[in-house]
Enzyme design. Structure first.
Site, PDB file in Angstrom:
ATOM      1  CB  CYS A  16      60.362  48.041  -7.829  1.00 51.32           C
ATOM      2  SG  CYS A  16      61.743  47.393  -8.779  1.00 51.32           S
ATOM      3  N   PRO A  17      59.290  48.671 -10.999  1.00 55.41           N
ATOM      4  CG  PRO A  17      59.699  48.261 -13.304  1.00 55.41           C
ATOM      5  CD  PRO A  17      58.755  47.928 -12.155  1.00 55.41           C
TER       6      PRO A  17
END
Length: 78
Positions: A16-17
């Site tokens: 993430c992200p």
């Protein structure tokens, strides 16, 4: 629609992200209604990908566990 062509995008190993950012960028190049299947090992993707689809107007067609992660089938919105 099993005969429908889809693009498979391997995002395994990214945290993430990055899975959402790369999916968003890839969706820009697709025609409305196109199918994109992404594979990810990021545990947060089960939250992030549905949220991304909702926010950007795409339809999450399918979510399934995959080897070490998850697989998402996304239909591009208009």
């Amino acid at each position: 629609m099993p005969d429908e062509q889809k693009i498979v995008y391997d995002l395994r190993g990214l945290k993430c992200p990055l899975p959402v950012l790369k999916t968003r960028k890839r969706m820009l190049s697709l025609a409305p209604g196109a199918l994109l299947e992404i594979e990810t090992t990021d545990p947060l993707a089960v939250i992030d990908i549905p949220h991304f689809c909702n926010e950007d107007g795409h339809k999450l067609e399918e979510t399934a566990p995959a080897d070490g992660g998850h697989r998402f089938l996304i239909r591009k919105g208009v």
